[in-house]
Write an enzyme that holds these catalytic residues in place. Structure first.
Site, PDB file in Angstrom:
ATOM      1  NE  ARG A 198       2.529  -0.528   8.770  1.00 41.52           N
ATOM      2  CZ  ARG A 198       2.883  -0.221   7.541  1.00 41.52           C
ATOM      3  NH1 ARG A 198       1.978  -0.183   6.580  1.00 41.52           N
ATOM      4  NH2 ARG A 198       4.122   0.049   7.260  1.00 41.52           N
ATOM      5  CE1 TYR A 221       5.640   4.108  11.917  1.00 41.46           C
ATOM      6  CE2 TYR A 221       4.002   2.550  11.161  1.00 41.46           C
ATOM      7  CZ  TYR A 221       4.902   2.973  12.120  1.00 41.46           C
ATOM      8  OH  TYR A 221       5.042   2.239  13.257  1.00 41.46           O
ATOM      9  CB  CYS A 241     -12.552  13.978  16.539  1.00 44.43           C
ATOM     10  SG  CYS A 241     -14.205  13.374  16.759  1.00 44.43           S
ATOM     11  CE1 TYR A 293       5.595  -4.595  13.715  1.00 48.03           C
ATOM     12  CE2 TYR A 293       5.795  -4.854  11.343  1.00 48.03           C
ATOM     13  CZ  TYR A 293       6.295  -5.037  12.606  1.00 48.03           C
ATOM     14  OH  TYR A 293       7.499  -5.680  12.779  1.00 48.03           O
ATOM     15  N   GLY A 313       8.920 -10.486  10.737  1.00 52.68           N
ATOM     16  CA  GLY A 313       7.568 -10.184  11.202  1.00 52.68           C
ATOM     17  C   GLY A 313       6.672  -9.916  10.004  1.00 52.68           C
ATOM     18  NE  ARG A 314       7.071  -4.221   7.133  1.00 56.54           N
ATOM     19  CZ  ARG A 314       6.606  -3.126   7.735  1.00 56.54           C
ATOM     20  NH1 ARG A 314       5.397  -2.690   7.483  1.00 56.54           N
ATOM     21  NH2 ARG A 314       7.373  -2.457   8.579  1.00 56.54           N
ATOM     22  CD  GLU A 360      15.570 -10.919  15.943  1.00 57.49           C
ATOM     23  OE1 GLU A 360      15.236  -9.724  15.727  1.00 57.49           O
ATOM     24  OE2 GLU A 360      16.375 -11.232  16.831  1.00 57.49           O
TER      25      GLU A 360
HETATM   26  N1  LLP Z   1      13.437  -7.879  15.253  1.00 59.71           N
HETATM   27  C1  LLP Z   1      13.513  -6.700  15.888  1.00 59.71           C
HETATM   28  C2  LLP Z   1      14.512  -6.511  16.943  1.00 59.71           C
HETATM   29  C3  LLP Z   1      12.638  -5.649  15.542  1.00 59.71           C
HETATM   30  O1  LLP Z   1      12.726  -4.488  16.163  1.00 59.71           O
HETATM   31  C4  LLP Z   1      11.663  -5.863  14.519  1.00 59.71           C
HETATM   32  C5  LLP Z   1      10.732  -4.801  14.140  1.00 59.71           C
HETATM   33  C6  LLP Z   1      11.614  -7.130  13.899  1.00 59.71           C
HETATM   34  C7  LLP Z   1      12.519  -8.109  14.285  1.00 59.71           C
HETATM   35  C8  LLP Z   1      10.622  -7.457  12.821  1.00 59.71           C
HETATM   36  O2  LLP Z   1      10.802  -6.662  11.693  1.00 59.71           O
HETATM   37  P1  LLP Z   1       9.921  -6.915  10.370  1.00 59.71           P
HETATM   38  O3  LLP Z   1      10.339  -8.233   9.794  1.00 59.71           O
HETATM   39  O4  LLP Z   1       8.489  -6.925  10.777  1.00 59.71           O
HETATM   40  O5  LLP Z   1      10.227  -5.762   9.508  1.00 59.71           O
HETATM   41  N2  LLP Z   1       5.253  -0.505  13.180  1.00 59.71           N
HETATM   42  C9  LLP Z   1       6.104  -0.387  12.006  1.00 59.71           C
HETATM   43  C10 LLP Z   1       7.188  -1.427  11.992  1.00 59.71           C
HETATM   44  C11 LLP Z   1       8.103  -1.380  13.210  1.00 59.71           C
HETATM   45  C12 LLP Z   1       9.139  -2.487  13.195  1.00 59.71           C
HETATM   46  C13 LLP Z   1       9.865  -2.535  14.479  1.00 59.71           C
HETATM   47  N3  LLP Z   1      10.787  -3.629  14.624  1.00 59.71           N
HETATM   48  C14 LLP Z   1       5.229  -0.474  10.764  1.00 59.71           C
HETATM   49  O6  LLP Z   1       4.005  -0.591  10.907  1.00 59.71           O
HETATM   50  O7  LLP Z   1       5.732  -0.373   9.654  1.00 59.71           O
END
Ligand code: LLP
Length: 420
Positions: free
Chosen positions: A317, A321, A347, A375, A280-281, A278
């Protein structure tokens, strides 16, 4: 950033074949720009490493849910990982298929479950016993059996930022490892659920492979126990989380990561199970840049500030973070660089995008905030009544607007004042 998609030609930053100066002139700033080539390349890195294996990629929609981005992945044959019925609507609008979609998330409502069930999602990744009961009731009312996987918390240290680490006992996510076997037994006994898999997600921006292999080991130990209890686990979902290079991080490359996970599962004698990823990033992060224009330079006693037209509402971000994003000039300059904090007009002292950056800039200059594809826009807000940025996708020599810049009147169109 993806080096093939973002490079300088004659001292000007280009996204594929298009100059970032012309993008800013045509579409205004702040502006999110994505490279179709970089998205495709990252997807292929996963898909190629999965070739010939029983493995499927589910793009984590939360990282970037722009329809054009989702559509690029849908055309490549991707599945999707969603966390709301809003994300379900997006993937359907973008040409994705419900039957290739898994539904994650710790707080799905009954209405969302019903929508996803009616659409025919492939699996519900369930995170608690009450959620199992709720899903069973929804499925009963719909006259269906809902396919379920339990998100098990393997309690491994993903060695990442505490806000984006999710697989520890102290996190709100998943079913505790020690309770998982009994929870599977409960799920198996519910009339309108069908146990089909197991999943986990241990965190995000993980730059080592070993936490994954630890998590896989824990899951497979459990799978072996659960199957002696009579259930059939068809797939193992290892979640997302592979990190990217923002600064000097050195994550494994995608192919190496995928092969390590699949190899480990095979070595443990579980090659017959389908494996889900799964990501994302690692698919979208380095496929996007946020272009911003310098409004003012403000020298100070302790700090110099470069005040730009993007802010924490556009890219949260750094404020959330303390995340690092490289900031590069769009037009290279030979002028003497100075140290600046790059900040927005919001602000709040927390409204910064980069600290202590060496930049040779003048008001009116353009900067690129790198690695902003994940993100980024999705976490943007209208704080300070700031319209959200436009988004553009570049495909070789062509740039297309894939989301219009918001207008102020849209921001309060749904509001009303009291009649008296
Ligand atoms: N699957 C599940 C169940 C998740 O909760 C997440 C991310 C992913 C897949 C995808 O993860 P990735 O491959 O993107 O790491 N907003 C934060 C990141 C929060 C990630 C939450 N879950 C940031 O900007 O670093």
């Amino acid at each position: 950033m993806s080096q093939s998609a973002f490079s300088y030609a004659d001292g000007i930053l280009h996204v594929e074949g298009v100059s970032a100066v012309s993008l800013a002139e045509q579409f205004g700033t702040p502006l999110y720009v994505y490279s179709r080539g970089a998205l495709t390349e990252a997807y292929h890195a996963y898909a190629d490493a999965c070739d010939g294996r029983r493995a499927t990629i589910h793009v984590a929609v939360k990282a970037n849910s722009n329809l054009a981005v989702l559509n690029v992945f849908a055309r490549l044959g991707a599945g999707f990982d969603i966390v709301s019925s809003g994300e379900l609507a997006r993937i359907l609008a973008a040409g994705g298929k419900a039957e290739n979609t898994v539904f994650s998330g710790v707080g799905k409502t009954s209405a969302e479950m019903r929508e996803a069930l009616d659409a025919g999602v492939k699996c519900f990744n369930v995170e608690s016993i009450p959620e199992l009961h709720a899903l069973n009731e929804v499925a009963k009312a719909a006259g269906k059996r809902a396919p379920v996987s339990l998100r098990v918390n393997p309690d491994v240290d993903a060695k990442t930022h505490p806000y984006i680490s999710t697989g520890l006992k102290s996190n709100k996510f998943g079913v505790a490892f020690d309770d998982a076997r009994a929870t599977y037994a409960q799920a198996a006994a519910m009339s309108n659920l069908e146990v089909v898999g197991i999943d986990c997600h241990i965190g995000s921006q993980i730059t080592e492979i070993s936490p994954y292999l630890d998590a896989v080991d824990r899951l497979l130990d459990l799978v072996e126990q659960i199957e002696t209890d009579g259930a059939t686990i068809r797939h193992v979902d290892v979640g997302g989380g592979l990190g990217i290079t923002y600064d000097d991080e050195t994550p494994p490359d995608i192919g190496e990561f995928v092969r390590a996970v699949l190899g480990h599962i095979e070595k443990r004698g579980h090659a017959h199970r389908e494996v889900y990823f799964e990501p994302g990033r690692s698919l979208v992060g380095n496929a996007g840049v946020l272009l911003t224009r310098v409004e003012y330079l403000k020298p100070g006693e302790e700090k110099n500030f470069a005040i730009v037209d993007a802010a924490m509402n556009d890219l949260a971000r750094p404020a959330m973070y303390e995340a690092f994003h490289r900031i590069v000039p769009v037009v290279k300059s030979d002028a003497k660089a100075q140290t600046y904090d790059v900040v927005g007009p919001v602000c709040e002292s927390g409204d910064w995008l980069g600290r202590d950056r060496e930049l040779a800039v003048e008001p009116g200059d353009l900067l690129g905030i790198c690695s902003a594809g994940a993100y980024g826009f999705v976490m943007s807000s209208n704080y300070n009544t700031r319209p959200r940025a436009a988004e553009v996708m570049v495909d070789r020599e062509r740039a297309r607007l894939v989301r219009e810049r918001e207008e102020v009147r849209q921001l309060f169109a749904g509001e009303s004042i009291l009649p008296d």
